[in-house]
Design a protein around this motif. Structure first.
Motif, short mmCIF file in Angstrom:
data_model
loop_
_atom_site.label_atom_id
_atom_site.label_comp_id
_atom_site.label_asym_id
_atom_site.label_seq_id
_atom_site.Cartn_x
_atom_site.Cartn_y
_atom_site.Cartn_z
N GLU A 55 0.83 -1.20 0.00
CA GLU A 55 0.00 0.00 0.00
C GLU A 55 0.87 1.25 0.00
OE1 GLU A 55 -3.50 2.41 0.15
OE2 GLU A 55 -2.99 0.42 -0.60
N LYS A 56 1.98 1.23 0.71
CA LYS A 56 2.89 2.38 0.72
C LYS A 56 3.42 2.64 -0.69
CE LYS A 56 6.13 2.99 3.72
NZ LYS A 56 7.27 2.72 4.63
N VAL A 57 3.81 1.58 -1.39
CA VAL A 57 4.32 1.73 -2.76
C VAL A 57 3.25 2.34 -3.64
CG1 VAL A 57 5.09 0.46 -4.80
CG2 VAL A 57 5.99 -0.15 -2.54
N ARG A 58 2.01 1.89 -3.49
CA ARG A 58 0.92 2.41 -4.31
C ARG A 58 0.67 3.89 -4.02
NH1 ARG A 58 -4.35 3.52 -4.25
NH2 ARG A 58 -4.53 3.15 -2.01
N LEU A 59 0.66 4.27 -2.73
CA LEU A 59 0.41 5.65 -2.36
C LEU A 59 1.52 6.57 -2.85
CD1 LEU A 59 -0.92 5.09 1.29
CD2 LEU A 59 -2.25 5.83 -0.70
N VAL A 60 2.76 6.09 -2.81
CA VAL A 60 3.88 6.89 -3.32
C VAL A 60 3.74 7.08 -4.82
CG1 VAL A 60 6.38 6.90 -3.72
CG2 VAL A 60 5.48 6.26 -1.48
N ALA A 61 3.39 6.00 -5.54
CA ALA A 61 3.24 6.06 -7.00
C ALA A 61 2.14 7.03 -7.41
CB ALA A 61 2.94 4.67 -7.55
N GLN A 62 1.09 7.13 -6.59
CA GLN A 62 -0.03 8.04 -6.88
C GLN A 62 0.23 9.46 -6.40
OE1 GLN A 62 -3.51 6.22 -5.16
NE2 GLN A 62 -3.71 4.70 -6.80
N GLY A 63 1.36 9.66 -5.73
CA GLY A 63 1.70 10.98 -5.25
C GLY A 63 0.93 11.39 -4.00
N LYS A 64 0.30 10.43 -3.34
CA LYS A 64 -0.49 10.76 -2.14
C LYS A 64 0.39 10.87 -0.90
CE LYS A 64 -4.83 8.82 -3.81
NZ LYS A 64 -5.93 7.85 -3.56
N ILE A 65 1.53 10.20 -0.92
CA ILE A 65 2.50 10.36 0.17
C ILE A 65 3.89 10.47 -0.44
CG2 ILE A 65 1.10 9.05 1.83
CD1 ILE A 65 3.09 6.72 1.47
N LYS A 66 4.79 11.08 0.32
CA LYS A 66 6.17 11.20 -0.15
C LYS A 66 6.97 9.97 0.29
CE LYS A 66 6.32 16.24 -0.07
NZ LYS A 66 7.01 17.44 0.49
N LYS A 67 7.93 9.61 -0.52
CA LYS A 67 8.79 8.50 -0.17
C LYS A 67 9.70 8.92 0.98
CE LYS A 67 11.82 5.01 -2.16
NZ LYS A 67 12.48 4.50 -3.39
N GLN A 68 9.65 8.17 2.06
CA GLN A 68 10.44 8.49 3.25
C GLN A 68 11.80 7.81 3.18
OE1 GLN A 68 9.39 10.53 5.78
NE2 GLN A 68 7.49 10.94 4.66
N LYS A 69 12.77 8.41 3.87
CA LYS A 69 14.08 7.77 3.92
C LYS A 69 13.97 6.46 4.68
CE LYS A 69 15.78 10.29 7.98
NZ LYS A 69 16.85 11.17 8.50
N PRO A 70 14.72 5.45 4.29
CA PRO A 70 14.63 4.13 4.93
C PRO A 70 14.96 4.21 6.42
CG PRO A 70 15.90 4.01 2.90
CD PRO A 70 15.71 5.47 3.19
N LEU A 71 14.26 3.39 7.19
CA LEU A 71 14.51 3.30 8.63
C LEU A 71 15.46 2.15 8.92
CD1 LEU A 71 10.84 3.84 9.82
CD2 LEU A 71 12.71 5.47 10.06
#
Length: 386
Positions: A55-71
């Motif tokens: 879901e995170k990958v999908r939201l990033v691809a749609q521009g709904k969330i920004k890609k965060q730096k890896p933890l």
């Protein structure tokens, strides 16, 4: 484990701060997977973690969330405690948008505006639900949606965590967040209020007067993630046990109020004693029940105050008719006072007479009443005798 806990709730609640400690125990058992039975048919949390990542990958691809730096990865040697087989440890920032906030330029007049003072500490009860037109605060606000977890990052030891029942706006000291995949918001609230998580944030908080949890430290926090089905069961069991705690607390409050009244009434009987003999008898009757009567710090303080009151009323010891009466002592004091006025310039404004109407209680034969200023020399704040 939960059945044993339920059966022993009244016993555990009887200890000092018993109900508060019970609530903490319930939350700690919940995040350790000890509160409800494990169900082998539950989809393991590892699968839930995969869905969250997708879901995170999908939201990033749609521009709904920004890609965060890896933890940082989750190292087994650094895990706080062992979880059930179907659970997983995850970084809070890995599975949620913790720390990512949205602000709006305009807030509708009828919008719900939440401040930290609206949330009761520890219990997280919502104390009031104010509208923007009632507050009309000019400071920045974070927007949140119904179902978001609202985490109070300022003075996190106050344990203010809420699940939003409606859309609204909150102070920037409250961080709204949600899981990237399916989740039970109230389980996340339980986990963030648990002694485990409190211990973590208290260690990571910065600032002396107004400590707060930094966003990055919050994102790095290790989070115990159960299967989705178990999240529902845990919340239901926590609600059930917290309701029992509420009832115990209410019962204790009623019992506490009754106990205070009882202590006041029974200790009051000592001050009503007519003489030392009567007092001795009353004291003996009460002393036999001290183990049940003096069970709290306030009841012991009340006894101390009663003893002091009895002392100045002349009821702690037997009166001796051969004692020189206090009237003679007053004469000697008055004579010395006259000398001090004449030889040292002592000043005094205290009146000599004490009308009987001003007596706090009836004096014993041989006792006398006198104003304190006629008995002692007082030094004022300048170091001089007034």
């Amino acid at each position: 484990m939960s059945a044993v806990l339920t059966d022993n709730l009244p016993l555990l609640a009887g200890a000092p701060n018993g109900v508060k400690k019970l609530r903490e125990l319930i939350l700690e058992l919940a995040v350790r997977g000890k509160l409800v039975p494990q169900d082998p048919s539950d989809e393991p949390a590892s699968e839930l973690l995969k869905r969250i990542a997708e879901e995170k990958v999908r939201l990033v691809a749609q521009g709904k969330i920004k890609k965060q730096k890896p933890l940082a990865g989750v190292e087994e040697a650094a895990l706080p405690f062992e979880l059930p087989v179907a659970w997983v440890w995850a970084r809070l920032g890995e599975i949620t948008n913790f720390g990512t906030t949205t602000k709006k330029d305009e807030i509708p007049d009828d919008a719900w505006v939440l401040d930290l003072e609206d949330i009761e500490k520890d219990t997280s009860r919502l104390l009031q639900k104010a509208r923007f037109y009632e507050r009309n605060s000019l400071s920045d606000k974070n927007s949140f949606a119904k179902g978001d977890v609202l985490y109070g990052k300022l003075r996190p030891y106050l344990n203010k965590v809420l699940v939003a029942e409606d859309d609204g706006f909150c102070t920037t000291e409250i961080l709204p967040f949600r899981c990237h995949g399916p989740f039970v918001a109230h389980y996340f609230m339980v986990a963030l209020k648990s002694p485990y998580f409190l211990s973590y944030v208290n260690a990571k908080s910065y600032g002396m007067k107004m400590p707060r949890l930094g966003t990055e430290d919050g994102r790095q926090a290790l989070f115990p993630l159960p299967p989705l089905a178990e999240q529902h069961r845990i919340v239901a069991k926590v609600d059930e046990l917290m309701a029992l705690c509420d009832r115990l607390e209410a019962r204790q409050a009623d019992a506490g109020s009754a106990h205070v009244q009882l202590v006041q009434a029974l200790l009051g009987s000592l001050t009503q004693a007519s003489d030392a003999e009567d007092f001795a008898q009353s004291w003996q009757r009460l002393a036999e029940h001290f183990h049940a009567l003096l069970t709290t710090e306030s009841s012991i303080d009340a006894l101390k105050q009663t003893l002091l009151q009895l002392a100045v009323m002349g009821k702690l010891v037997t009166q001796d008719p051969s004692d020189e009466p206090a009237s003679e002592l007053l004469k000697r004091i008055a004579k010395e006072k006259t000398r001090l006025i004449s030889e040292e310039g002592l000043r005094t404004t205290a009146r000599d007479d004490v009308p009987e109407a001003e007596h706090y209680f009836r004096l014993h034969t041989g006792w006398a009443s006198c104003r304190l200023g006629n008995l002692a020399r007082f030094i004022d704040y300048r170091g001089r005798t007034p």
